[in-house]
Write an enzyme that holds these catalytic residues in place. Structure first.
Site, PDB file in Angstrom:
ATOM      1  N   GLU A 330     -11.808  11.066 -15.379  1.00  0.00           N
ATOM      2  CA  GLU A 330     -11.267  10.777 -16.559  1.00  0.00           C
ATOM      3  C   GLU A 330     -12.795  10.507 -17.468  1.00  0.00           C
ATOM      4  O   GLU A 330     -12.195  10.588 -18.927  1.00  0.00           O
ATOM      5  CB  GLU A 330     -10.581   9.332 -16.653  1.00  0.00           C
ATOM      6  CG  GLU A 330      -9.104   9.552 -15.868  1.00  0.00           C
ATOM      7  CD  GLU A 330      -9.230   9.192 -14.494  1.00  0.00           C
ATOM      8  OE1 GLU A 330      -8.015   8.704 -14.170  1.00  0.00           O
ATOM      9  OE2 GLU A 330     -10.325   9.234 -13.945  1.00  0.00           O
ATOM     10  N   LYS A 440      -9.267 -12.215  -3.640  1.00  0.00           N
ATOM     11  CA  LYS A 440      -8.911 -13.463  -4.505  1.00  0.00           C
ATOM     12  C   LYS A 440      -8.768 -14.449  -3.504  1.00  0.00           C
ATOM     13  O   LYS A 440      -7.782 -14.759  -2.863  1.00  0.00           O
ATOM     14  CB  LYS A 440      -7.999 -13.273  -5.475  1.00  0.00           C
ATOM     15  CG  LYS A 440      -7.998 -14.442  -6.685  1.00  0.00           C
ATOM     16  CD  LYS A 440      -7.261 -13.939  -7.979  1.00  0.00           C
ATOM     17  CE  LYS A 440      -7.596 -14.874  -9.218  1.00  0.00           C
ATOM     18  NZ  LYS A 440      -6.907 -14.311 -10.369  1.00  0.00           N
TER      19      LYS A 440
END
Length: 545
Positions: A330, A440
């Protein structure tokens, strides 16, 4: 006040005229397995003109999509230039896509013609009947009669088709903001998404690639373009080479360490670019079969984080600096390059080199938290990276308008990269993870990239990839998957001890698995989705400390 400057559209046709004349003595050389076959850029321009005339005879008279299913070679460069110069849209097909994804992107783009290397015909032939829009297939370097095409598809030989037509030279005036090339993401999650590069964005991106701040290409360079031309436009190298006059060496299908070493020995390139796995393989090859590669003034590595140990190995053993860069399909793909400024020395310089580098002037960047609030550039705040600029996508290609799912990747003109990191006050980027790969643990983030890069510095570790696995107490904990060198007797305890001086104790992995190879995506990145699937399916033997 009105400007007094003349205007002129930045088109690929204009670049082709320049490259074929002013830089016409530059060459593109394709490796055949034993030596190279060569063309000058002047000859490339002529053949690109013949290709344009041939495509017009097949009904390409506007912005229809013409696909390439090819390795890096002379003919692919001709297509890179001739197709967009005539006003059509070049669509580079990823040779490593799964068959159903290959069919999807051809149908989504509505490709009219496919130009295919004969060596990959076995990959195309089984799925060709599912490609509804294709009317012509052009075979490069082989007998077109070997392809059993479905009804309604005509097969041609590339050289025969070009020889039958005079070269087009009067390239049409085009809107520089119109599409020149179409490239799809690798589709690791969901269907691949199309990014349509404009003539203008390719021009501006090529100018930046040539600049000293990024890759500093000149007519004195010979560029070994290992990064595939079907992956993020080969990082812009083919167009930048025509602009700068740098010669190109194309490896074709010979991407394994042994032939790459042979190419380097024969062609002595000054510059090369590839993903880290390529350089890891070449390093292992050179350890077994030493040769001088100091003709390389530098190599660019991107696609995923480069282990610092690999950067040190190339500099200390071969006197070749490895420059890390960051980007995406992108972003055309250049987003940042880790060049060290004059004021940085010692450990500070090394820290900047092992990050993703500084943003060029045309790339604006910010980091945001989970709520979308913009965070400061203080080298401490960590958030998702968003970028915008004249060669950054602000939407994905969709023949029927943008869906909500596609638009979710953009935030009011900013591209949401999915990368997590921090930025210094002077614009140096350090990525700590992909958002989907963050571990996490107990509410605190553990960087899988940091775990991997440190561990791959161990002399017995070939590859290492960290993924999050569920934990009753901490929600998630890291699972370290490791590929050891053949014959290694290194233990898990020793590997954990190797990590210990570099990390907080709570960040150290307590789950380990040993595998033969880390699975890769179609563009050579670690495929953690497949690793997570293997864990969930019980296909990994996990050792807990």
């Amino acid at each position: 006040m009105q400007s007094t400057m003349a205007d002129g559209d930045l088109t690929i046709g204009r670049l082709l005229r320049y490259g074929g004349t002013v830089q016409g003595r530059g060459t593109v050389r394709t490796w055949t397995g034993a030596d190279t076959r060569s063309e000058t850029y002047a000859e490339v321009a002529t053949r690109a003109g013949r290709l344009a005339s041939a495509l017009r005879s097949l009904g390409i008279d506007g912005d229809q999509r013409v696909a390439t299913f090819m390795w890096n070679n002379n003919e692919h460069l001709e297509a890179y230039l001739g197709i967009p110069a005539m006003g059509a849209v070049l669509h580079t097909l990823n040779i490593r896509l799964a068959p159903e994804q290959l069919s999807y992107v051809v149908n989504h783009a509505q490709d009219s013609v496919i130009i295919v290397d004969a060596t990959v015909l076995p990959l195309l032939e089984p799925v060709l009947p599912t490609m509804d829009s294709v009317r012509h297939v052009v075979v490069v370097g082989g007998d077109p009669a070997t392809l059993e095409a479905p009804a309604g598809v005509t097969v041609h030989g590339y050289d025969e088709l070009l020889d039958a037509h005079e070269p087009q030279t009067d390239w049409p005036a085009l809107d520089e903001r119109s599409a020149a090339a179409l490239c799809y993401t690798s589709g690791t999650t969901g269907d691949p998404k199309g990014v349509a590069y404009s003539h203008r964005s390719i021009w501006l991106h090529s100018m930046q690639v040539c600049a000293a701040q990024t890759m500093a290409l000149t007519a004195r360079d010979t560029v070994l373009a290992v990064v595939p031309m079907f992956h993020a436009m080969s990082w812009g190298l083919p167009y930048a080479a025509m602009m700068s006059g740098a010669s190109l060496v194309m490896p074709d299908r010979y991407l394994q360490p042994e032939p790459l070493a042979a190419i380097m020995q024969a062609e002595r390139p000054t510059f090369a670019a590839a993903v880290p796995t390529i350089w890891q393989g070449l390093n292992a090859q050179l350890e077994q079969h030493p040769q001088d590669i100091s003709h390389l003034r530098e190599v660019i590595v991107g696609g995923s984080a480069c282990p610092p140990s690999l950067m040190r190995a190339f500099e200390e053993r071969y006197d070749v600096p490895v420059i890390q860069a960051w980007g995406m399909t992108e972003t055309s793909p250049l987003g940042s390059v880790a060049r060290v400024p004059s004021w940085a020395e010692g450990d500070e310089a090394w820290a900047l080199r092992t990050g993703q580098g500084q943003f060029p002037a045309s790339v604006e960047a910010r980091i945001v938290d989970d709520a979308g609030s913009v965070l400061p550039w203080d080298d401490e705040a960590v958030g998702e990276l968003e970028v915008t600029g004249p060669w950054i996508a602000d939407s994905y290609y969709s023949p029927d308008g943008q869906s909500d799912a596609l638009q979710a990747n953009f935030d009011d003109g900013w591209l949401r990269t999915g990368d997590v990191g921090r930025i210094t006050p002077d614009g140096f980027l350090t990525l700590t993870d992909r958002a989907k790969d963050v571990i996490k643990s107990g509410g605190e983030w553990i960087s899988s990239v940091e775990l991997e890069n440190i561990l791959m510095g161990h002399p017995d570790v070939v590859e290492a990839a960290a993924i999050a696995i569920p934990d009753e107490k901490w929600q998630e904990r890291p699972l370290m998957t490791v590929v050891l060198k053949d014959g290694s007797s290194t233990t898990t305890e020793q590997l954990r001890d190797y990590l210990a001086p570099h990390l907080a104790k709570w960040q150290l992995p307590d789950s380990w698995a040993y595998i033969d190879e880390v699975p890769k995506t179609s563009v050579g990145k670690f495929d953690k989705k497949r690793l997570r699937a293997r864990f969930q399916e019980g296909d990994l033997t996990v050792e807990h400390l």
